[in-house]
Design a protein around this motif. Structure first.
Motif, PDB file in Angstrom:
ATOM      1  N   ARG A 171       0.839  -1.203   0.000  1.00  0.00           N
ATOM      2  CA  ARG A 171       0.000   0.000   0.000  1.00  0.00           C
ATOM      3  C   ARG A 171       0.877   1.258   0.000  1.00  0.00           C
ATOM      4  O   ARG A 171       0.581   2.239  -0.681  1.00  0.00           O
ATOM      5  CB  ARG A 171      -0.941  -0.007   1.198  1.00  0.00           C
ATOM      6  CG  ARG A 171      -2.062  -1.026   1.052  1.00  0.00           C
ATOM      7  CD  ARG A 171      -3.066  -0.871   2.170  1.00  0.00           C
ATOM      8  NE  ARG A 171      -2.491  -1.190   3.459  1.00  0.00           N
ATOM      9  CZ  ARG A 171      -2.876  -2.206   4.232  1.00  0.00           C
ATOM     10  NH1 ARG A 171      -3.862  -2.973   3.846  1.00  0.00           N
ATOM     11  NH2 ARG A 171      -2.304  -2.423   5.396  1.00  0.00           N
ATOM     12  N   GLN A 172       1.975   1.198   0.749  1.00  0.00           N
ATOM     13  CA  GLN A 172       2.893   2.340   0.764  1.00  0.00           C
ATOM     14  C   GLN A 172       3.506   2.552  -0.618  1.00  0.00           C
ATOM     15  O   GLN A 172       3.648   3.683  -1.081  1.00  0.00           O
ATOM     16  CB  GLN A 172       3.989   2.120   1.801  1.00  0.00           C
ATOM     17  CG  GLN A 172       3.506   2.202   3.219  1.00  0.00           C
ATOM     18  CD  GLN A 172       4.596   1.868   4.224  1.00  0.00           C
ATOM     19  OE1 GLN A 172       5.770   1.813   3.877  1.00  0.00           O
ATOM     20  NE2 GLN A 172       4.195   1.646   5.462  1.00  0.00           N
ATOM     21  N   ARG A 198       2.125   1.739  -3.460  1.00  0.00           N
ATOM     22  CA  ARG A 198       1.085   2.313  -4.332  1.00  0.00           C
ATOM     23  C   ARG A 198       0.915   3.805  -4.066  1.00  0.00           C
ATOM     24  O   ARG A 198       0.747   4.602  -5.002  1.00  0.00           O
ATOM     25  CB  ARG A 198      -0.233   1.566  -4.130  1.00  0.00           C
ATOM     26  CG  ARG A 198      -0.269   0.223  -4.832  1.00  0.00           C
ATOM     27  CD  ARG A 198      -1.684  -0.310  -4.909  1.00  0.00           C
ATOM     28  NE  ARG A 198      -2.279  -0.517  -3.591  1.00  0.00           N
ATOM     29  CZ  ARG A 198      -2.293  -1.677  -2.939  1.00  0.00           C
ATOM     30  NH1 ARG A 198      -1.768  -2.743  -3.493  1.00  0.00           N
ATOM     31  NH2 ARG A 198      -2.839  -1.776  -1.753  1.00  0.00           N
ATOM     32  N   LEU A 199       0.953   4.185  -2.796  1.00  0.00           N
ATOM     33  CA  LEU A 199       0.838   5.608  -2.470  1.00  0.00           C
ATOM     34  C   LEU A 199       2.002   6.398  -3.059  1.00  0.00           C
ATOM     35  O   LEU A 199       1.807   7.488  -3.616  1.00  0.00           O
ATOM     36  CB  LEU A 199       0.784   5.813  -0.951  1.00  0.00           C
ATOM     37  CG  LEU A 199      -0.534   5.459  -0.272  1.00  0.00           C
ATOM     38  CD1 LEU A 199      -0.383   5.536   1.243  1.00  0.00           C
ATOM     39  CD2 LEU A 199      -1.631   6.389  -0.744  1.00  0.00           C
ATOM     40  N   ARG A 200       3.208   5.854  -2.949  1.00  0.00           N
ATOM     41  CA  ARG A 200       4.377   6.522  -3.527  1.00  0.00           C
ATOM     42  C   ARG A 200       4.214   6.676  -5.044  1.00  0.00           C
ATOM     43  O   ARG A 200       4.527   7.717  -5.611  1.00  0.00           O
ATOM     44  CB  ARG A 200       5.643   5.730  -3.211  1.00  0.00           C
ATOM     45  CG  ARG A 200       6.107   5.880  -1.791  1.00  0.00           C
ATOM     46  CD  ARG A 200       7.443   5.174  -1.562  1.00  0.00           C
ATOM     47  NE  ARG A 200       7.743   5.140  -0.149  1.00  0.00           N
ATOM     48  CZ  ARG A 200       7.542   4.086   0.650  1.00  0.00           C
ATOM     49  NH1 ARG A 200       7.063   2.967   0.157  1.00  0.00           N
ATOM     50  NH2 ARG A 200       7.838   4.158   1.924  1.00  0.00           N
ATOM     51  N   GLN A 215       1.406   6.785  -6.747  1.00  0.00           N
ATOM     52  CA  GLN A 215       0.383   7.798  -7.024  1.00  0.00           C
ATOM     53  C   GLN A 215       0.956   9.208  -6.849  1.00  0.00           C
ATOM     54  O   GLN A 215       0.651  10.122  -7.631  1.00  0.00           O
ATOM     55  CB  GLN A 215      -0.826   7.607  -6.097  1.00  0.00           C
ATOM     56  CG  GLN A 215      -1.655   6.393  -6.415  1.00  0.00           C
ATOM     57  CD  GLN A 215      -2.767   6.167  -5.390  1.00  0.00           C
ATOM     58  OE1 GLN A 215      -2.758   6.752  -4.314  1.00  0.00           O
ATOM     59  NE2 GLN A 215      -3.710   5.300  -5.738  1.00  0.00           N
ATOM     60  N   TYR A 216       1.805   9.383  -5.840  1.00  0.00           N
ATOM     61  CA  TYR A 216       2.409  10.694  -5.601  1.00  0.00           C
ATOM     62  C   TYR A 216       3.360  11.055  -6.740  1.00  0.00           C
ATOM     63  O   TYR A 216       3.327  12.168  -7.266  1.00  0.00           O
ATOM     64  CB  TYR A 216       3.134  10.704  -4.254  1.00  0.00           C
ATOM     65  CG  TYR A 216       3.921  11.965  -4.000  1.00  0.00           C
ATOM     66  CD1 TYR A 216       3.266  13.183  -3.821  1.00  0.00           C
ATOM     67  CD2 TYR A 216       5.298  11.939  -3.945  1.00  0.00           C
ATOM     68  CE1 TYR A 216       3.978  14.348  -3.597  1.00  0.00           C
ATOM     69  CE2 TYR A 216       6.018  13.092  -3.722  1.00  0.00           C
ATOM     70  CZ  TYR A 216       5.362  14.304  -3.552  1.00  0.00           C
ATOM     71  OH  TYR A 216       6.072  15.444  -3.340  1.00  0.00           O
ATOM     72  N   GLU A 257      -1.661  15.094   0.759  1.00  0.00           N
ATOM     73  CA  GLU A 257      -2.461  13.871   0.775  1.00  0.00           C
ATOM     74  C   GLU A 257      -1.559  12.644   0.937  1.00  0.00           C
ATOM     75  O   GLU A 257      -1.880  11.721   1.685  1.00  0.00           O
ATOM     76  CB  GLU A 257      -3.275  13.764  -0.526  1.00  0.00           C
ATOM     77  CG  GLU A 257      -4.130  12.533  -0.622  1.00  0.00           C
ATOM     78  CD  GLU A 257      -5.304  12.535   0.354  1.00  0.00           C
ATOM     79  OE1 GLU A 257      -5.902  11.460   0.525  1.00  0.00           O
ATOM     80  OE2 GLU A 257      -5.623  13.575   0.949  1.00  0.00           O
ATOM     81  N   PHE A 258      -0.408  12.674   0.247  1.00  0.00           N
ATOM     82  CA  PHE A 258       0.544  11.567   0.363  1.00  0.00           C
ATOM     83  C   PHE A 258       1.020  11.421   1.803  1.00  0.00           C
ATOM     84  O   PHE A 258       1.019  10.313   2.367  1.00  0.00           O
ATOM     85  CB  PHE A 258       1.732  11.802  -0.578  1.00  0.00           C
ATOM     86  CG  PHE A 258       2.875  10.846  -0.372  1.00  0.00           C
ATOM     87  CD1 PHE A 258       2.776   9.527  -0.793  1.00  0.00           C
ATOM     88  CD2 PHE A 258       4.040  11.268   0.242  1.00  0.00           C
ATOM     89  CE1 PHE A 258       3.829   8.644  -0.604  1.00  0.00           C
ATOM     90  CE2 PHE A 258       5.096  10.395   0.431  1.00  0.00           C
ATOM     91  CZ  PHE A 258       4.989   9.078   0.010  1.00  0.00           C
ATOM     92  N   ARG A 272      -1.788  10.076   4.106  1.00  0.00           N
ATOM     93  CA  ARG A 272      -2.063   8.640   3.905  1.00  0.00           C
ATOM     94  C   ARG A 272      -0.919   7.764   4.409  1.00  0.00           C
ATOM     95  O   ARG A 272      -1.160   6.694   4.975  1.00  0.00           O
ATOM     96  CB  ARG A 272      -2.310   8.349   2.421  1.00  0.00           C
ATOM     97  CG  ARG A 272      -3.633   8.857   1.924  1.00  0.00           C
ATOM     98  CD  ARG A 272      -3.845   8.399   0.508  1.00  0.00           C
ATOM     99  NE  ARG A 272      -5.085   8.855  -0.063  1.00  0.00           N
ATOM    100  CZ  ARG A 272      -5.452   8.590  -1.310  1.00  0.00           C
ATOM    101  NH1 ARG A 272      -4.665   7.883  -2.103  1.00  0.00           N
ATOM    102  NH2 ARG A 272      -6.597   9.032  -1.769  1.00  0.00           N
ATOM    103  N   ILE A 273       0.313   8.203   4.208  1.00  0.00           N
ATOM    104  CA  ILE A 273       1.461   7.433   4.716  1.00  0.00           C
ATOM    105  C   ILE A 273       1.417   7.379   6.236  1.00  0.00           C
ATOM    106  O   ILE A 273       1.678   6.336   6.847  1.00  0.00           O
ATOM    107  CB  ILE A 273       2.799   8.032   4.214  1.00  0.00           C
ATOM    108  CG1 ILE A 273       3.021   7.671   2.745  1.00  0.00           C
ATOM    109  CG2 ILE A 273       3.981   7.552   5.041  1.00  0.00           C
ATOM    110  CD1 ILE A 273       3.310   6.205   2.484  1.00  0.00           C
ATOM    111  N   GLU A 291      -1.090   4.937   7.265  1.00  0.00           N
ATOM    112  CA  GLU A 291      -0.595   3.584   6.994  1.00  0.00           C
ATOM    113  C   GLU A 291       0.382   3.137   8.075  1.00  0.00           C
ATOM    114  O   GLU A 291       0.323   1.999   8.544  1.00  0.00           O
ATOM    115  CB  GLU A 291       0.085   3.558   5.615  1.00  0.00           C
ATOM    116  CG  GLU A 291       0.442   2.194   5.134  1.00  0.00           C
ATOM    117  CD  GLU A 291      -0.782   1.320   4.955  1.00  0.00           C
ATOM    118  OE1 GLU A 291      -0.673   0.134   5.322  1.00  0.00           O
ATOM    119  OE2 GLU A 291      -1.824   1.781   4.477  1.00  0.00           O
TER     120      GLU A 291
END
Length: 131
Positions: free
Chosen positions: A89-90, A92-94, A96-97, A106-107, A110-111, A114
């Motif tokens: 998930r981390q 995926r967030l990276r 997306q950022y 937002e990043f 969310r991190i 997480e």
């Protein structure tokens, strides 16, 4: 009379020869049938094994192992743990950022969520081990 005896013995010999030929033919046919059945079963078992191996290799190759690490380690291993899922998930967030899909704020939010979730998961695992 000698001619009739010879003819009689010849007829008996031919009958015995025909009888033996029939018995040998029947036994040969039965053995051939048994061998065909056994070889068919063996062929099906080998085919089933190959299909199983192809399925395992295909599922291994098509799995979403984006978390990094050695792909060979995932063969025959246990399902991913929550720590693996958190890392994924981390990642995926990276991604997306980096792609500009989410803002920096937002990043970071969310991190942070997480990481908090991972800490709770770690605590839950420790409590479960103690039981």
């Amino acid at each position: 009379m000698d001619g009739k005896k010879a003819l009689y013995y010849a007829a008996i010999a031919i009958a015995v020869f025909i009888g033996v030929s029939i018995v040998v033919s029947v036994v040969s046919a039965l053995l051939s049938l048994a061998w065909a059945i056994v070889s068919g079963i063996i062929s099906l078992a080998v085919l089933a094994g190959l299909v199983y191996v192809a399925y395992k290799v295909g599922s291994w190759l098509l799995s979403d192992d984006d978390a990094g690490g050695d792909a060979l380690d995932s063969l025959g291993s246990s399902p991913p743990t929550s720590a693996d899922a958190g890392t994924s998930r981390q990642d995926r967030l990276r991604q997306q950022y980096v792609e500009g899909q989410i803002s920096e704020a937002e990043f970071e939010r969310r991190i942070a969520e997480e990481l908090e979730t991972e800490e709770v998961d770690d605590i839950d695992r420790e409590l479960e081990r103690e039981r």
